[in-house]
Enzyme design. Structure first.
Site, PDB file in Angstrom:
ATOM      1  N   SER A   1       2.266  -7.469  -6.780  1.00 14.43           N
ATOM      2  CA  SER A   1       3.646  -7.137  -6.426  1.00 14.43           C
ATOM      3  C   SER A   1       3.987  -7.589  -5.005  1.00 14.43           C
ATOM      4  O   SER A   1       5.032  -8.193  -4.770  1.00 14.43           O
ATOM      5  CB  SER A   1       3.890  -5.631  -6.481  1.00 14.43           C
ATOM      6  OG  SER A   1       3.237  -5.048  -7.531  1.00 14.43           O
ATOM      7  N   TRP A   2       3.094  -7.283  -4.061  1.00 20.77           N
ATOM      8  CA  TRP A   2       3.434  -7.518  -2.658  1.00 20.77           C
ATOM      9  C   TRP A   2       3.371  -9.012  -2.312  1.00 20.77           C
ATOM     10  O   TRP A   2       4.251  -9.540  -1.641  1.00 20.77           O
ATOM     11  CB  TRP A   2       2.534  -6.685  -1.750  1.00 20.77           C
ATOM     12  CG  TRP A   2       2.951  -6.609  -0.309  1.00 20.77           C
ATOM     13  CD1 TRP A   2       2.119  -6.617   0.770  1.00 20.77           C
ATOM     14  CD2 TRP A   2       4.282  -6.467   0.226  1.00 20.77           C
ATOM     15  NE1 TRP A   2       2.851  -6.497   1.930  1.00 20.77           N
ATOM     16  CE2 TRP A   2       4.175  -6.414   1.621  1.00 20.77           C
ATOM     17  CE3 TRP A   2       5.557  -6.397  -0.349  1.00 20.77           C
ATOM     18  CZ2 TRP A   2       5.288  -6.287   2.468  1.00 20.77           C
ATOM     19  CZ3 TRP A   2       6.671  -6.284   0.483  1.00 20.77           C
ATOM     20  CH2 TRP A   2       6.531  -6.234   1.869  1.00 20.77           C
TER      21      TRP A   2
ATOM     22  N   LYS B   1      -1.787   7.075   5.249  1.00 18.61           N
ATOM     23  CA  LYS B   1      -0.593   7.661   4.605  1.00 18.61           C
ATOM     24  C   LYS B   1      -0.760   7.682   3.081  1.00 18.61           C
ATOM     25  O   LYS B   1      -0.159   8.522   2.404  1.00 18.61           O
ATOM     26  CB  LYS B   1       0.684   6.960   5.032  1.00 18.61           C
ATOM     27  CG  LYS B   1       0.771   5.468   4.745  1.00 18.61           C
ATOM     28  CD  LYS B   1       1.390   5.118   3.430  1.00 18.61           C
ATOM     29  CE  LYS B   1       1.246   3.650   3.135  1.00 18.61           C
ATOM     30  NZ  LYS B   1       1.544   3.249   1.790  1.00 18.61           N
TER      31      LYS B   1
ATOM     32  N   SER C   1       5.934   4.415  -5.176  1.00 21.96           N
ATOM     33  CA  SER C   1       4.592   4.626  -4.623  1.00 21.96           C
ATOM     34  C   SER C   1       3.611   4.989  -5.727  1.00 21.96           C
ATOM     35  O   SER C   1       3.722   6.041  -6.356  1.00 21.96           O
ATOM     36  CB  SER C   1       4.616   5.750  -3.578  1.00 21.96           C
ATOM     37  OG  SER C   1       3.289   6.164  -3.311  1.00 21.96           O
ATOM     38  N   ARG C   2       2.632   4.117  -5.937  1.00 22.52           N
ATOM     39  CA  ARG C   2       1.627   4.391  -6.984  1.00 22.52           C
ATOM     40  C   ARG C   2       0.756   5.582  -6.597  1.00 22.52           C
ATOM     41  O   ARG C   2       0.268   6.293  -7.452  1.00 22.52           O
ATOM     42  CB  ARG C   2       0.784   3.151  -7.230  1.00 22.52           C
ATOM     43  CG  ARG C   2      -0.042   2.747  -6.043  1.00 22.52           C
ATOM     44  CD  ARG C   2      -0.589   1.380  -6.158  1.00 22.52           C
ATOM     45  NE  ARG C   2       0.445   0.382  -6.018  1.00 22.52           N
ATOM     46  CZ  ARG C   2       0.219  -0.922  -5.911  1.00 22.52           C
ATOM     47  NH1 ARG C   2      -1.010  -1.367  -5.974  1.00 22.52           N
ATOM     48  NH2 ARG C   2       1.193  -1.775  -5.781  1.00 22.52           N
TER      49      ARG C   2
ATOM     50  N   VAL D   1      -4.035  -0.478  -8.766  1.00 14.32           N
ATOM     51  CA  VAL D   1      -5.045   0.050  -7.852  1.00 14.32           C
ATOM     52  C   VAL D   1      -4.396   1.180  -7.033  1.00 14.32           C
ATOM     53  O   VAL D   1      -3.413   0.959  -6.339  1.00 14.32           O
ATOM     54  CB  VAL D   1      -5.532  -1.072  -6.896  1.00 14.32           C
ATOM     55  CG1 VAL D   1      -6.550  -0.526  -5.911  1.00 14.32           C
ATOM     56  CG2 VAL D   1      -6.109  -2.234  -7.682  1.00 14.32           C
TER      57      VAL D   1
HETATM   58  N1  LIG Z   1       3.451  -3.189  -3.647  1.00 14.11           N
HETATM   59  C1  LIG Z   1       4.015  -2.864  -2.504  1.00 14.11           C
HETATM   60  O1  LIG Z   1       5.153  -2.414  -2.470  1.00 14.11           O
HETATM   61  C2  LIG Z   1       3.296  -3.074  -1.214  1.00 14.11           C
HETATM   62  C3  LIG Z   1       4.016  -3.068  -0.014  1.00 14.11           C
HETATM   63  C4  LIG Z   1       3.340  -3.238   1.182  1.00 14.11           C
HETATM   64  C5  LIG Z   1       1.967  -3.403   1.181  1.00 14.11           C
HETATM   65  N2  LIG Z   1       1.297  -3.393   0.006  1.00 14.11           N
HETATM   66  C6  LIG Z   1      -0.140  -3.578   0.041  1.00 14.11           C
HETATM   67  O2  LIG Z   1      -0.434  -4.894  -0.406  1.00 14.11           O
HETATM   68  C7  LIG Z   1      -1.690  -4.908  -1.098  1.00 14.11           C
HETATM   69  C8  LIG Z   1      -1.472  -5.505  -2.469  1.00 14.11           C
HETATM   70  O3  LIG Z   1      -0.640  -4.644  -3.195  1.00 14.11           O
HETATM   71  P1  LIG Z   1       0.075  -5.070  -4.527  1.00 14.11           P
HETATM   72  O4  LIG Z   1       1.181  -4.111  -4.725  1.00 14.11           O
HETATM   73  O5  LIG Z   1       0.406  -6.513  -4.507  1.00 14.11           O
HETATM   74  O6  LIG Z   1      -1.071  -4.764  -5.569  1.00 14.11           O
HETATM   75  P2  LIG Z   1      -1.096  -5.157  -7.103  1.00 14.11           P
HETATM   76  O7  LIG Z   1      -1.793  -4.051  -7.808  1.00 14.11           O
HETATM   77  O8  LIG Z   1       0.238  -5.571  -7.591  1.00 14.11           O
HETATM   78  O9  LIG Z   1      -2.063  -6.424  -7.044  1.00 14.11           O
HETATM   79  C9  LIG Z   1      -2.755  -6.788  -8.161  1.00 14.11           C
HETATM   80  C10 LIG Z   1      -3.172  -8.233  -7.990  1.00 14.11           C
HETATM   81  O10 LIG Z   1      -4.399  -8.314  -7.300  1.00 14.11           O
HETATM   82  C11 LIG Z   1      -5.023  -9.525  -7.680  1.00 14.11           C
HETATM   83  N3  LIG Z   1      -6.439  -9.237  -7.980  1.00 14.11           N
HETATM   84  C12 LIG Z   1      -6.932  -8.466  -8.967  1.00 14.11           C
HETATM   85  N4  LIG Z   1      -8.276  -8.462  -8.929  1.00 14.11           N
HETATM   86  C13 LIG Z   1      -8.631  -9.242  -7.875  1.00 14.11           C
HETATM   87  C14 LIG Z   1      -9.884  -9.623  -7.313  1.00 14.11           C
HETATM   88  N5  LIG Z   1     -11.044  -9.192  -7.819  1.00 14.11           N
HETATM   89  N6  LIG Z   1      -9.870 -10.438  -6.236  1.00 14.11           N
HETATM   90  C15 LIG Z   1      -8.708 -10.878  -5.711  1.00 14.11           C
HETATM   91  N7  LIG Z   1      -7.495 -10.558  -6.200  1.00 14.11           N
HETATM   92  C16 LIG Z   1      -7.465  -9.737  -7.275  1.00 14.11           C
HETATM   93  C17 LIG Z   1      -4.297 -10.064  -8.896  1.00 14.11           C
HETATM   94  O11 LIG Z   1      -3.477 -11.155  -8.477  1.00 14.11           O
HETATM   95  C18 LIG Z   1      -3.419  -8.890  -9.317  1.00 14.11           C
HETATM   96  O12 LIG Z   1      -2.183  -9.265  -9.864  1.00 14.11           O
HETATM   97  C19 LIG Z   1      -2.132  -3.455  -1.152  1.00 14.11           C
HETATM   98  O13 LIG Z   1      -3.063  -3.213  -0.133  1.00 14.11           O
HETATM   99  C20 LIG Z   1      -0.867  -2.647  -0.888  1.00 14.11           C
HETATM  100  O14 LIG Z   1      -1.119  -1.419  -0.256  1.00 14.11           O
HETATM  101  C21 LIG Z   1       1.925  -3.246  -1.184  1.00 14.11           C
END
Ligand SMILES: NC(=O)c1ccc[n+]([C@@H]2O[C@H](COP(=O)([O-])OP(=O)(O)OC[C@H]3O[C@@H](n4cnc5c(N)ncnc54)[C@H](O)[C@@H]3O)[C@@H](O)[C@H]2O)c1
Length: 336
Positions: free
Chosen positions: A11-12, A189, A252-253, A277
């Site tokens: 997502s991010w 947080k 927020s998950r 996750v």
């Molecule tokens: N989603 C948000 O709104 C947001 C905002 C700010 C910061 N973040 C932070 O950004 C980070 C990523 O969050 P997200 O929301 O994108 O998570 P997400 O759950 O959407 O990411 C999943 C992605 O991780 C990748 N992945 C899965 N297994 C993997 C592996 N073994 N090695 C490498 N990549 C792998 C894949 O591309 C999968 O689609 C987190 O630490 C989160 O806290 C998220």
């Protein structure tokens, strides 16, 4: 215009690809998953993780890390925190001396208690590592809804460079030298957000939420300062700002997992149902260890850990929090 490699297509990563390409930068995305790469190249949309955000056709994705790391002005590392170290390890051979890597994930490693930028620096000592975090849910950034965020770096020049790259009329970027405080606020947080979710799941109200946010930031600040962060950071976007959004938002998950636990699901069942996750669960043990290491009182983190890992009933955890020793609100308050 910069050439940017975006490592991680969740997502991010996808929301940042949207924001950065809207800013006129050239973006190449790396994903570990072929189906995500195909989806982005063919449909220009991450339909599973961020449906509705359409990327420009110029955004290309690849599973080859070397291709995505090569010849880039900066790399953005956006994989979930449990994969930060392993991904940095794989990137290391393709990183040139002084290459800028911006870490945008949130978490603390349980065994080492290292923040993400520290893990990246350990795996890629020749990189220049900056961080970017704040109250920025992907679902809103991917729609161009205004928000503010902070670029942290050891030197002001790097922080300002990152600020200029990301800044837009809907994405206001501040700078900070306090990488440690920013990363601790962002990771801790998530643990308090689990507690806020549990309170919602138990059917408690806005008063409970306000109390958790306020006492939560007090706890985060105590730990953060002891671990090397600066007090002002915890009053800012990556401290109280990120805590408010994560405790209040259905995006927020961590909060969603907490709600399910409050409603009677086990932590395992809750994580399966959220289908993402839940980083707060990973960070909770690290947070407790960090508090113990610096001998800081952390009652909310302790109770979250008891619920997650010791089968304590959520309602009992709340009761124990309420009936703790009687306290003055802040130790530096003056009676005279
Ligand atoms: N989603 C948000 O709104 C947001 C905002 C700010 C910061 N973040 C932070 O950004 C980070 C990523 O969050 P997200 O929301 O994108 O998570 P997400 O759950 O959407 O990411 C999943 C992605 O991780 C990748 N992945 C899965 N297994 C993997 C592996 N073994 N090695 C490498 N990549 C792998 C894949 O591309 C999968 O689609 C987190 O630490 C989160 O806290 C998220």
């Amino acid at each position: 215009m910069a050439n940017i490699g975006l490592i991680g297509a969740g997502s991010w990563g996808t929301a940042l690809a949207y924001e950065l390409s809207t800013n006129g930068h050239h973006i190449e995305i790396w994903s570990i998953a072929q189906d995500e790469v195909d989806m982005i190249n063919q449909d220009h949309e991450q339909k599973i993780k961020l449906p509705g955000t359409i990327l420009p056709e110029s955004v290309h994705a690849d599973t080859d890390l070397q291709t995505v790391c090569r010849d880039k002005d900066l790399l953005v590392l956006a994989v979930p925190s449990p994969f930060t170290r392993s991904t940095a390890q794989k990137m290391a051979p393709y990183i040139r001396y002084g290459q800028l890597i911006v870490s945008v994930a949130k978490g603390i490693e349980e065994d080492s208690l290292m923040t993400l930028s520290e893990q990246i620096r350990e795996e890629i000592p020749h990189a220049n590592v900056a961080v970017l975090c704040g109250p920025t849910h992907a679902e809103e950034v991917g729609k161009g809804i205004p928000t503010c965020i902070v670029a942290g770096a050891k030197d002001e020049q790097t922080a300002k460079y990152v600020q200029n790259i990301f800044m837009s009329e809907v994405f206001r970027v501040y700078t900070s030298p306090d990488i440690k405080g920013m990363e601790l606020g962002a990771a801790l947080k998530n643990v308090v957000a689990l507690a806020a979710g549990v309170a919602d799941g138990l059917g408690y109200g806005d008063n409970t939420k306000a109390a958790l946010i306020t006492r939560g930031i007090a706890e985060i600040t105590r730990i953060g300062i002891a671990a090397g962060g600066q007090a002002a950071t915890f009053q800012g976007l990556t401290g109280i700002g990120d805590l408010i959004v994560t405790c209040a938002s259905m995006h927020s998950r961590n909060r969603r997992a907490g709600i399910l636990i409050g409603q009677g699901k086990t932590p395992d069942e809750a994580m399966k149902e959220v289908q993402q996750v839940v980083e707060g669960v990973f960070s909770a043990k690290a947070a407790k260890k960090l508090a113990e290491k610096y001998e800081i009182e952390a009652p909310i983190i302790d109770e979250v850990c008891a619920v997650l890992f010791e089968n304590k009933q959520p309602a009992e955890a709340v009761r124990d929090l309420m009936l703790r020793d009687r306290k003055v609100e802040a130790n530096d308050l003056d009676w005279n």
